[in-house]
Motif scaffolding. Sequence first.
Motif, PDB file in Angstrom:
ATOM      1  N   GLY A 155      15.933  13.901 -19.086  1.00 12.86           N
ATOM      2  CA  GLY A 155      14.893  13.902 -18.065  1.00 12.86           C
ATOM      3  C   GLY A 155      15.438  13.593 -16.688  1.00 12.86           C
ATOM      4  O   GLY A 155      16.500  12.992 -16.534  1.00 12.86           O
ATOM      5  N   SER A 156      14.692  14.032 -15.674  1.00 20.83           N
ATOM      6  CA  SER A 156      15.037  13.719 -14.291  1.00 20.83           C
ATOM      7  C   SER A 156      13.783  13.851 -13.443  1.00 20.83           C
ATOM      8  O   SER A 156      12.805  14.480 -13.853  1.00 20.83           O
ATOM      9  CB  SER A 156      16.133  14.655 -13.761  1.00 20.83           C
ATOM     10  OG  SER A 156      15.662  15.990 -13.749  1.00 20.83           O
ATOM     11  N   GLY A 157      13.809  13.242 -12.276  1.00 18.07           N
ATOM     12  CA  GLY A 157      12.652  13.324 -11.404  1.00 18.07           C
ATOM     13  C   GLY A 157      12.801  12.497 -10.151  1.00 18.07           C
ATOM     14  O   GLY A 157      13.881  12.009  -9.823  1.00 18.07           O
ATOM     15  N   THR A 158      11.678  12.338  -9.477  1.00 20.47           N
ATOM     16  CA  THR A 158      11.616  11.628  -8.211  1.00 20.47           C
ATOM     17  C   THR A 158      10.499  10.594  -8.267  1.00 20.47           C
ATOM     18  O   THR A 158       9.419  10.875  -8.776  1.00 20.47           O
ATOM     19  CB  THR A 158      11.323  12.612  -7.061  1.00 20.47           C
ATOM     20  OG1 THR A 158      12.336  13.607  -7.047  1.00 20.47           O
ATOM     21  CG2 THR A 158      11.296  11.911  -5.729  1.00 20.47           C
ATOM     22  N   ILE A 159      10.784   9.409  -7.746  1.00 15.30           N
ATOM     23  CA  ILE A 159       9.769   8.365  -7.608  1.00 15.30           C
ATOM     24  C   ILE A 159       9.528   8.179  -6.112  1.00 15.30           C
ATOM     25  O   ILE A 159      10.457   7.887  -5.356  1.00 15.30           O
ATOM     26  CB  ILE A 159      10.231   7.032  -8.233  1.00 15.30           C
ATOM     27  CG1 ILE A 159      10.542   7.210  -9.711  1.00 15.30           C
ATOM     28  CG2 ILE A 159       9.177   5.946  -8.021  1.00 15.30           C
ATOM     29  CD1 ILE A 159      11.273   6.042 -10.335  1.00 15.30           C
ATOM     30  N   THR A 160       8.287   8.370  -5.697  1.00 15.32           N
ATOM     31  CA  THR A 160       7.913   8.152  -4.304  1.00 15.32           C
ATOM     32  C   THR A 160       7.383   6.732  -4.182  1.00 15.32           C
ATOM     33  O   THR A 160       6.361   6.394  -4.788  1.00 15.32           O
ATOM     34  CB  THR A 160       6.837   9.167  -3.864  1.00 15.32           C
ATOM     35  OG1 THR A 160       7.343  10.481  -4.067  1.00 15.32           O
ATOM     36  CG2 THR A 160       6.475   8.968  -2.399  1.00 15.32           C
ATOM     37  N   ILE A 161       8.098   5.895  -3.444  1.00 11.02           N
ATOM     38  CA  ILE A 161       7.691   4.496  -3.257  1.00 11.02           C
ATOM     39  C   ILE A 161       6.518   4.467  -2.279  1.00 11.02           C
ATOM     40  O   ILE A 161       6.613   4.989  -1.169  1.00 11.02           O
ATOM     41  CB  ILE A 161       8.860   3.632  -2.734  1.00 11.02           C
ATOM     42  CG1 ILE A 161      10.053   3.695  -3.692  1.00 11.02           C
ATOM     43  CG2 ILE A 161       8.420   2.192  -2.492  1.00 11.02           C
ATOM     44  CD1 ILE A 161       9.768   3.196  -5.084  1.00 11.02           C
ATOM     45  N   THR A 162       5.416   3.859  -2.704  1.00 10.70           N
ATOM     46  CA  THR A 162       4.182   3.861  -1.914  1.00 10.70           C
ATOM     47  C   THR A 162       3.734   2.461  -1.488  1.00 10.70           C
ATOM     48  O   THR A 162       2.670   2.321  -0.904  1.00 10.70           O
ATOM     49  CB  THR A 162       3.047   4.523  -2.707  1.00 10.70           C
ATOM     50  OG1 THR A 162       2.880   3.813  -3.945  1.00 10.70           O
ATOM     51  CG2 THR A 162       3.350   5.975  -2.994  1.00 10.70           C
ATOM     52  N   GLY A 163       4.516   1.441  -1.775  1.00  6.72           N
ATOM     53  CA  GLY A 163       4.130   0.088  -1.383  1.00  6.72           C
ATOM     54  C   GLY A 163       4.885  -0.941  -2.188  1.00  6.72           C
ATOM     55  O   GLY A 163       5.787  -0.610  -2.960  1.00  6.72           O
ATOM     56  N   GLY A 164       4.480  -2.183  -2.040  1.00  2.42           N
ATOM     57  CA  GLY A 164       5.140  -3.242  -2.770  1.00  2.42           C
ATOM     58  C   GLY A 164       4.459  -4.573  -2.533  1.00  2.42           C
ATOM     59  O   GLY A 164       3.417  -4.648  -1.886  1.00  2.42           O
ATOM     60  N   ALA A 165       5.072  -5.599  -3.062  1.00  2.00           N
ATOM     61  CA  ALA A 165       4.567  -6.963  -2.913  1.00  2.00           C
ATOM     62  C   ALA A 165       5.760  -7.870  -2.656  1.00  2.00           C
ATOM     63  O   ALA A 165       6.904  -7.513  -2.929  1.00  2.00           O
ATOM     64  CB  ALA A 165       3.824  -7.400  -4.167  1.00  2.00           C
ATOM     65  N   GLY A 166       5.487  -9.071  -2.154  1.00  5.25           N
ATOM     66  CA  GLY A 166       6.567 -10.006  -1.838  1.00  5.25           C
ATOM     67  C   GLY A 166       7.407  -9.475  -0.693  1.00  5.25           C
ATOM     68  O   GLY A 166       6.879  -8.960   0.297  1.00  5.25           O
ATOM     69  N   ARG A 167       8.717  -9.521  -0.835  1.00  5.12           N
ATOM     70  CA  ARG A 167       9.619  -9.032   0.212  1.00  5.12           C
ATOM     71  C   ARG A 167       9.491  -7.529   0.430  1.00  5.12           C
ATOM     72  O   ARG A 167       9.936  -7.016   1.442  1.00  5.12           O
ATOM     73  CB  ARG A 167      11.074  -9.352  -0.133  1.00  5.12           C
ATOM     74  CG  ARG A 167      11.406 -10.816  -0.083  1.00  5.12           C
ATOM     75  CD  ARG A 167      12.862 -11.059  -0.347  1.00  5.12           C
ATOM     76  NE  ARG A 167      13.206 -10.550  -1.685  1.00  5.12           N
ATOM     77  CZ  ARG A 167      14.440 -10.313  -2.088  1.00  5.12           C
ATOM     78  NH1 ARG A 167      15.450 -10.497  -1.288  1.00  5.12           N
ATOM     79  NH2 ARG A 167      14.668  -9.878  -3.307  1.00  5.12           N
ATOM     80  N   PHE A 168       8.895  -6.811  -0.537  1.00  5.93           N
ATOM     81  CA  PHE A 168       8.808  -5.359  -0.455  1.00  5.93           C
ATOM     82  C   PHE A 168       7.428  -4.871  -0.031  1.00  5.93           C
ATOM     83  O   PHE A 168       7.092  -3.706  -0.201  1.00  5.93           O
ATOM     84  CB  PHE A 168       9.201  -4.738  -1.789  1.00  5.93           C
ATOM     85  CG  PHE A 168      10.579  -5.145  -2.235  1.00  5.93           C
ATOM     86  CD1 PHE A 168      11.674  -5.032  -1.388  1.00  5.93           C
ATOM     87  CD2 PHE A 168      10.783  -5.664  -3.493  1.00  5.93           C
ATOM     88  CE1 PHE A 168      12.938  -5.419  -1.786  1.00  5.93           C
ATOM     89  CE2 PHE A 168      12.048  -6.051  -3.909  1.00  5.93           C
ATOM     90  CZ  PHE A 168      13.133  -5.924  -3.053  1.00  5.93           C
ATOM     91  N   SER A 169       6.624  -5.741   0.553  1.00  3.28           N
ATOM     92  CA  SER A 169       5.289  -5.370   1.019  1.00  3.28           C
ATOM     93  C   SER A 169       5.395  -4.237   2.035  1.00  3.28           C
ATOM     94  O   SER A 169       6.178  -4.310   2.978  1.00  3.28           O
ATOM     95  CB  SER A 169       4.615  -6.586   1.642  1.00  3.28           C
ATOM     96  OG  SER A 169       3.325  -6.248   2.077  1.00  3.28           O
ATOM     97  N   GLY A 170       4.634  -3.169   1.827  1.00  2.00           N
ATOM     98  CA  GLY A 170       4.634  -2.029   2.741  1.00  2.00           C
ATOM     99  C   GLY A 170       5.816  -1.093   2.588  1.00  2.00           C
ATOM    100  O   GLY A 170       6.048  -0.245   3.449  1.00  2.00           O
TER     101      GLY A 170
END
Length: 122
Positions: free
Chosen positions: A46-61
């Motif tokens: 398998g292969s693909g792409t993950i689009t990061i759309t947000g986060g929490a803690g240090r990765f907020s936004g």
Amino acid sequence: MQDPAKFGLQGLPIGRDEFFGSGDDKLFGSSSATASFDFINRQLVGSGTITITGGAGRFSGATGILNFSEIESLDQDPTAPLKGQAFLSGSFQTPQKTPEPRTNTTLFGICVIGTGWLLRRG
């Protein structure tokens, strides 16, 4: 997007990818992937792409793109869960906080000017 209704599973929430770190640090995203069974070599590829759309803690936004690939061995038991490792590459960014202007420097400057003006008059 992981929509269970596409697979005939009604009433379930649309899924998302969630990556956990230490403490409250998390990344959220949605993935688009393809996979195929290689029955000759008994693998799932398998292969693909993950689009990061947000986060929490240090990765907020956080925003960004991660690419992944994986190869998993197929078990003799077709009902057994697949276990494997995904290899990630890519990057993500988190917004930088802009420091608020501080009034201490301004007040100090006004005091120096005022003191200089008073000393000059005297």
